[in-house]
Each structure stands twice: as C-alpha cells, then as structure tokens.
Motif scaffolding. Structure first.
Motif, PDB file in Angstrom:
ATOM      1  N   ILE A 107      -7.593  -4.564  -1.717  1.00 55.04           N
ATOM      2  CA  ILE A 107      -8.833  -4.761  -0.953  1.00 55.04           C
ATOM      3  C   ILE A 107      -9.428  -6.134  -1.257  1.00 55.04           C
ATOM      4  CG2 ILE A 107     -11.231  -3.988  -0.726  1.00 55.04           C
ATOM      5  CD1 ILE A 107     -10.197  -1.107  -1.071  1.00 55.04           C
TER       6      ILE A 107
ATOM      7  N   ALA B  15       0.827  -1.209   0.000  1.00 51.39           N
ATOM      8  CA  ALA B  15       0.000   0.000   0.000  1.00 51.39           C
ATOM      9  C   ALA B  15       0.861   1.258   0.000  1.00 51.39           C
ATOM     10  CB  ALA B  15      -0.924  -0.010   1.207  1.00 51.39           C
TER      11      ALA B  15
ATOM     12  N   GLY C 269      -7.636   0.817   2.977  1.00 50.91           N
ATOM     13  CA  GLY C 269      -7.758   0.871   1.522  1.00 50.91           C
ATOM     14  C   GLY C 269      -8.970   1.678   1.090  1.00 50.91           C
TER      15      GLY C 269
ATOM     16  N   ILE D  18      -5.227  -0.305  -5.493  1.00 56.01           N
ATOM     17  CA  ILE D  18      -5.826  -0.372  -4.159  1.00 56.01           C
ATOM     18  C   ILE D  18      -7.002  -1.342  -4.141  1.00 56.01           C
ATOM     19  CG2 ILE D  18      -6.965   0.931  -2.328  1.00 56.01           C
ATOM     20  CD1 ILE D  18      -3.969   1.465  -2.564  1.00 56.01           C
TER      21      ILE D  18
END
Length: 219
Positions: free
Chosen positions: A145, A122, A154, A141
């Motif tokens: 997730i 991340a 996220g 992202i």
C-alpha cells in the motif's frame, strides 16, 4: 484508473491494450456489462491477439469459468510470454483448482518478468494466508500500500484480516472506510463495513451498509 482509461479510449478508440485494461478495470468494479461491451470491441478489432485472449480470460474468471479462462491464457502466453498479467491471472485459476504448485510457479514467472508487479506480489501474500500462514501478512500488505496508495484491494485485504483473523474491529473500520473512500461505488467496501457493524451487534448500521452495497451493485 478507469477515468484515465476512458480518456485513453476516447483518444485511441481502436487501441486493443487500452480496451483490454478497461475490461479489467470494469471487472474490478463488478461491472460485468461494461466489461463485456469492451470485450466485444476487442474481439472485433483483434480476435486472435494475446490481449484479446487475456480479456476473454478475465471475463471467464469473473464468471467462475476457470477452465475456459486457463485455456485462453495458455493461448495468450504461447503468443506472448512476456506479460506478467497473463501468468498472474492463470495462477489464480490454478489456485481456484487447489493446484498450488502451478499457481506458485506462475507467480514466480510473473515476478521474473516484472519484480514489482503488484498483483503477483499481493497474490503471493494472499496464497500464504489461504494456507493460514499470516506471518507478516499485515506488514507485507502495508508495504505494498505504501508503494501504491490508491490500491483499494490492499485495504480490502487488511479489512478482511482484521474482521476474521484478529477481530480488531477498529482497524477493520479504518480499512473499510479507506476502501469506500477510494472506490465509493464498489459494493465490497460496504459489505465489509456491514460485517464490522454486525459483529459488533449494531444491526441497524449493518443493514444500512448492506443496503449501500445493494445500491452499488444495482447502479
């Protein structure tokens, strides 16, 4: 995650790893008092362990004491160089100092140890965004997730992206609501929700959201 850690602490109250992870979990919820209480237990149990140094560094970083955090992490890594969370947190202290080459190197070290380490993955995406490189931001992202459905950070990142970059307030609302669903006691979700309302000229709803954020911070 915090609920599981609390049970683990009950079962093994002297486990330094569990207490250190509890420090992290409390800080993610902005509960500095609880984090410092667990940190005090870690220091008492193992004052010179790498896990203790990492826990101390997390509290320093939370308090914007980045040099102290980095010093603790340097010591932790010298004692145990195989913990991706140590490198990832040190990378964040470099990033705060705009030392991006060192930040990148530490993230690469973290991922060399564990290629699936979520926080490092991340941070790589976030660091690109901090340089205004949003290519594939949402896709990257969303991919993380998909692998970690309970990862509220996220959704927080995507909410910020749609508020400030795309100005797609419908999508921003989807992600702020998901942050609140996953972590209802976390103030940041309500703050983001307040900004969504404010930017759509709904002052009454914005004030209500900001009040919920204030209540979350004071609880």
């Amino acid at each position: 995650a915090l609920e599981h850690l609390e049970r683990a602490k009950d079962l093994a109250p002297g486990d330094v790893d569990t207490l250190s992870m509890s420090v992290q979990a409390h800080l993610e919820l902005d509960d500095l008092e609880a984090a410092e209480a667990d940190l005090a237990k870690v220091v008492e149990l193992a004052p010179n362990s790498p896990q203790t140094l990492w826990a101390q560094a997390m509290v320093h970083e939370h308090n914007y004491e980045f040099e102290a955090a980095r010093s603790a992490l340097d010591q932790a890594i010298a004692l145990d160089g195989n913990r991706p969370e140590f490198y990832t947190l040190r990378s964040q202290t470099y990033q705060k100092a705009d030392e991006m080459a060192d930040a990148k190197a530490d993230l690469e070290s973290a991922l060399a140890i564990n290629p699936d380490f979520l926080e490092a993955q991340a941070d790589i995406v976030a660091n690109r965004a901090s340089s205004f490189d949003f290519d594939n931001f949402e896709t990257d992202i969303q991919g993380l997730i998909a692998k970690h459905p309970k990862w509220s950070k996220g959704h927080e990142m995507l909410a910020e992206y749609h508020i400030w970059v795309t100005e797609d307030f419908d999508q921003a609302t989807v992600h702020t609501e998901k942050v609140i669903e996953l972590n209802p006691g976390l103030a940041s979700g309500h703050v983001l929700q307040g900004y969504v309302h404010l930017l759509q000229d709904d002052d009454e709803q914005a004030l209500e959201a900001f009040e919920r954020a204030r209540e979350a911070n004071s609880s």
